[in-house]
Design a protein around this motif. Structure first.
Motif, short mmCIF file in Angstrom:
data_model
loop_
_atom_site.label_atom_id
_atom_site.label_comp_id
_atom_site.label_asym_id
_atom_site.label_seq_id
_atom_site.Cartn_x
_atom_site.Cartn_y
_atom_site.Cartn_z
N SER A 265 44.91 67.33 50.93
CA SER A 265 45.56 67.98 49.91
C SER A 265 44.79 69.06 49.22
CB SER A 265 45.43 66.78 48.80
OG SER A 265 46.17 65.47 49.19
N PHE A 266 45.81 70.23 48.85
CA PHE A 266 45.16 71.41 48.49
C PHE A 266 46.12 71.87 47.11
CE2 PHE A 266 46.13 76.21 48.59
CZ PHE A 266 44.86 76.58 48.58
N ASN A 267 45.24 72.12 46.30
CA ASN A 267 46.06 72.68 45.06
C ASN A 267 45.42 74.17 44.66
OD1 ASN A 267 43.37 72.42 43.93
ND2 ASN A 267 43.89 70.78 42.33
N VAL A 268 45.20 74.83 45.58
CA VAL A 268 44.62 76.14 45.17
C VAL A 268 43.05 76.07 44.94
CG1 VAL A 268 44.99 78.68 44.06
CG2 VAL A 268 47.06 77.31 45.02
N GLN A 269 42.78 75.55 43.65
CA GLN A 269 41.30 75.67 43.41
C GLN A 269 40.47 74.60 44.15
OE1 GLN A 269 40.78 77.72 40.91
NE2 GLN A 269 42.86 78.37 41.03
N SER A 270 40.87 73.83 44.89
CA SER A 270 40.24 72.61 45.38
C SER A 270 41.11 71.99 46.73
CB SER A 270 39.59 71.59 44.60
OG SER A 270 40.79 70.66 44.10
N ARG A 271 40.14 71.48 47.65
CA ARG A 271 40.85 70.77 48.66
C ARG A 271 40.19 69.21 48.73
NH1 ARG A 271 43.14 72.56 52.73
NH2 ARG A 271 42.43 74.80 52.48
N GLN A 272 40.96 68.38 49.08
CA GLN A 272 40.46 66.99 49.17
C GLN A 272 41.14 66.48 50.46
OE1 GLN A 272 42.03 65.51 45.28
NE2 GLN A 272 43.10 64.17 46.42
N TRP A 273 40.25 65.33 51.08
CA TRP A 273 40.76 64.95 52.16
C TRP A 273 40.20 63.50 52.22
CZ3 TRP A 273 37.22 68.83 51.80
CH2 TRP A 273 35.91 68.35 52.01
N ASN A 274 41.37 62.48 52.67
CA ASN A 274 40.94 61.08 52.39
C ASN A 274 40.06 60.72 53.75
OD1 ASN A 274 42.77 60.61 50.37
ND2 ASN A 274 44.53 59.83 51.42
N VAL A 275 39.30 59.37 53.51
CA VAL A 275 38.67 58.85 54.64
C VAL A 275 39.58 58.69 55.83
CG1 VAL A 275 39.09 56.56 53.88
CG2 VAL A 275 36.87 57.16 55.12
N ASN A 289 41.16 52.70 43.93
CA ASN A 289 40.22 53.87 44.16
C ASN A 289 40.36 54.46 45.38
OD1 ASN A 289 38.20 55.71 43.06
ND2 ASN A 289 36.68 54.17 43.59
N PRO A 290 41.21 55.55 45.31
CA PRO A 290 41.21 56.14 46.79
C PRO A 290 40.03 56.59 47.33
CG PRO A 290 42.98 56.54 45.35
CD PRO A 290 42.29 55.82 44.74
N HIS A 291 39.62 56.82 48.67
CA HIS A 291 38.26 57.18 48.95
C HIS A 291 38.69 58.55 49.79
CE1 HIS A 291 34.87 56.27 52.03
NE2 HIS A 291 34.62 57.45 51.21
N PHE A 292 38.24 59.43 48.83
CA PHE A 292 38.52 61.14 49.53
C PHE A 292 37.41 61.80 49.06
CE2 PHE A 292 41.28 60.62 45.48
CZ PHE A 292 40.48 61.81 44.85
N GLU A 293 37.21 63.03 49.68
CA GLU A 293 36.00 63.88 49.29
C GLU A 293 36.74 65.05 48.76
OE1 GLU A 293 32.91 64.41 52.12
OE2 GLU A 293 33.79 63.03 53.04
N VAL A 294 36.06 65.83 47.99
CA VAL A 294 36.70 67.09 47.26
C VAL A 294 35.85 68.07 47.61
CG1 VAL A 294 37.55 68.27 45.06
CG2 VAL A 294 37.72 65.71 45.46
N GLU A 295 36.24 69.19 47.83
CA GLU A 295 35.64 70.60 47.88
C GLU A 295 36.27 71.65 47.17
OE1 GLU A 295 34.67 74.21 51.14
OE2 GLU A 295 36.16 72.81 51.66
N ASN A 296 35.55 71.91 45.92
CA ASN A 296 35.93 73.12 45.07
C ASN A 296 36.01 74.38 45.90
OD1 ASN A 296 36.53 71.72 42.60
ND2 ASN A 296 34.47 71.08 42.52
N LEU A 297 36.75 75.02 45.74
CA LEU A 297 37.01 76.37 46.56
C LEU A 297 36.42 77.59 45.67
CD1 LEU A 297 40.32 75.91 48.30
CD2 LEU A 297 38.02 75.65 49.32
N SER A 298 35.47 78.56 46.22
CA SER A 298 34.84 79.44 45.44
C SER A 298 36.06 80.52 45.96
CB SER A 298 33.57 80.00 46.05
OG SER A 298 33.76 80.26 47.42
N PRO A 299 35.76 81.80 45.20
CA PRO A 299 36.69 82.91 45.36
C PRO A 299 36.54 83.28 46.72
CG PRO A 299 35.62 83.18 43.40
CD PRO A 299 35.01 81.79 43.80
N GLU A 300 35.31 83.26 47.16
CA GLU A 300 35.23 83.69 48.78
C GLU A 300 35.91 82.72 49.65
OE1 GLU A 300 31.62 85.18 46.28
OE2 GLU A 300 32.76 83.32 46.55
#
Length: 374
Positions: A265-275, A289-300
């Motif tokens: 999933s992607f909402n511009v500010q972050s990306r997340q992905w299910n196990v 409690n969905p099992h996913f990881e989140v990456e907050n996206l820096s401007p870079e």
């Protein structure tokens, strides 16, 4: 806004595929119920936004029964607002597209099919470990067209074992003859965890040399564009502007929600992905409690994603937008690289957009990485 549903089941493992899937088809019902639950849990991700595309990918979504497809769409229709002309795609294998099954899909609102043909050479299909033959491919497309589904895409893979340029020309021309309005043409890529990847490690499988793969790439582009297809992305071609609205959302950095194991999933500010594990996914959903990881996206990160995705498309990089984005983090436009690309005829600048040429598309990933922010 866009919705992706990952259906993680296949009848058998194709020898080139490293997507997440299982061949334990008895889990389909339980998986669909878990995905229905995840739709409820994650509905806020798309709050107050209308869906303009829904995409069932996999795996092999055409393995779902009528009941299972209905379970998913009943929940989607209940939770979300869907645009009246939304593109609703289901990936399918040719052997599944009987007239009866196509009618089932139409009832749910599915109006686009993406069909994994790969090649019309039966020997190559067996080598890929596909479960259909070329006759089934042709029949599947005709079935869909006869029943009123006009928006159809087919996948072709070039650079297969022992394939010559004549073989690639045959596959592309056969795909064109089906009178579909979208064709995806990919080079064979050997991934480490696949059967082909393991054969390569043992010296039993050799990829085509780069110069030969480039010749297949150039031929496929030439044939498709001569037949009236627009190369709107490195591997995707459309007639009558029938671009894949869903896949274009990825290249245009639009928001999307992914449901199912391994879905992103992607909402511009972050990306997340299910196990990427069916058992772990279903257990987590059962517990609410969905099992996913989140990456907050820096401007870079966001700038790099813009470069990587847009440079692959016919729309290219908006240099004014890129310059403004870079200035916000005290970076400047990579003018040296841009001028080099133009000088070597890898790219051209049109009305402020930097667009790759045919020779540039051959090395699109390398060119992107050359100007990434580290």
């Amino acid at each position: 806004m866009h919705l992706y549903l990952h259906i993680p089941f296949c009848r058998q493992a194709c020898h080139y595929c490293d997507f997440h899937f299982s061949t334990v088809l008895s889990q389909r019902e339980a998986m669909v119920k878990a995905m229905v639950q995840e739709l409820t849990i994650q509905k806020a991700y798309l709050v107050n936004k209308k869906l303009t595309s829904i995409y069932l990918g996999g795996g092999t979504p055409s393995l779902l029964s009528e009941k299972q497809v209905n379970l998913l769409f009943d929940k989607i229709n209940l939770l979300f607002s869907i645009d009246v002309d939304a593109e609703i795609t289901l990936e399918a294998n040719p052997e599944d597209l009987t007239p009866e099954y196509i009618q089932t899909l139409k009832k749910t609102g599915i109006n686009r099919l993406s069909v994994g043909i790969q090649t019309f050479n039966n020997e190559s299909l067996r080598h890929l470990h596909r479960n259909h033959d070329s006759q089934q491919s042709t029949r599947a497309i005709k079935n869909a067209q006869d029943l009123g589904i006009e928006n159809i895409s087919v996948d072709i893979i070039y650079g297969l074992k022992d394939h010559t340029l004549t073989d690639t020309e045959y596959d592309i021309q056969q795909a064109i003859s089906l009178e579909v309005e979208h064709i995806s043409a990919y080079s064979l890529t050997i991934e480490p965890r696949t059967v082909f990847g393991k054969q390569k490690e043992k010296g039993l499988f050799k990829e085509l040399p780069d110069n030969q793969m480039a010749a297949h790439f150039e031929l496929s582009h030439q044939l498709l564009q001569s037949a009236g297809f627009e190369a709107y992305e490195v591997s995707n071609f459309a007639k009558n502007k029938r671009y894949s609205r869903h896949n274009s959302s990825y290249w245009n950095q639009e928001e999307y929600l992914g449901i199912g194991p391994s879905a992103h999933s992607f909402n511009v500010q972050s990306r997340q992905w299910n196990v990427a594990n069916n058992k772990s996914y279903m257990l987590a959903i059962e517990q609410g409690n969905p099992h996913f990881e989140v990456e907050n996206l820096s401007p870079e990160n966001r700038i790099n994603e813009y470069i990587m995705t847009r440079l692959r498309t016919m729309w290219g990089l908006d240099l004014a937008y890129l310059k403004q984005s870079l200035e916000q983090i005290n970076q400047s436009l990579p003018r040296t690289e841009i001028e080099e690309w133009k000088e070597k005829q890898w790219a051209k600048e049109i009305d402020g957009f930097l667009i790759l040429t045919e020779s540039g598309k051959l090395i699109a990933d390398k060119l992107s990485s050359d100007i990434f922010l580290i």
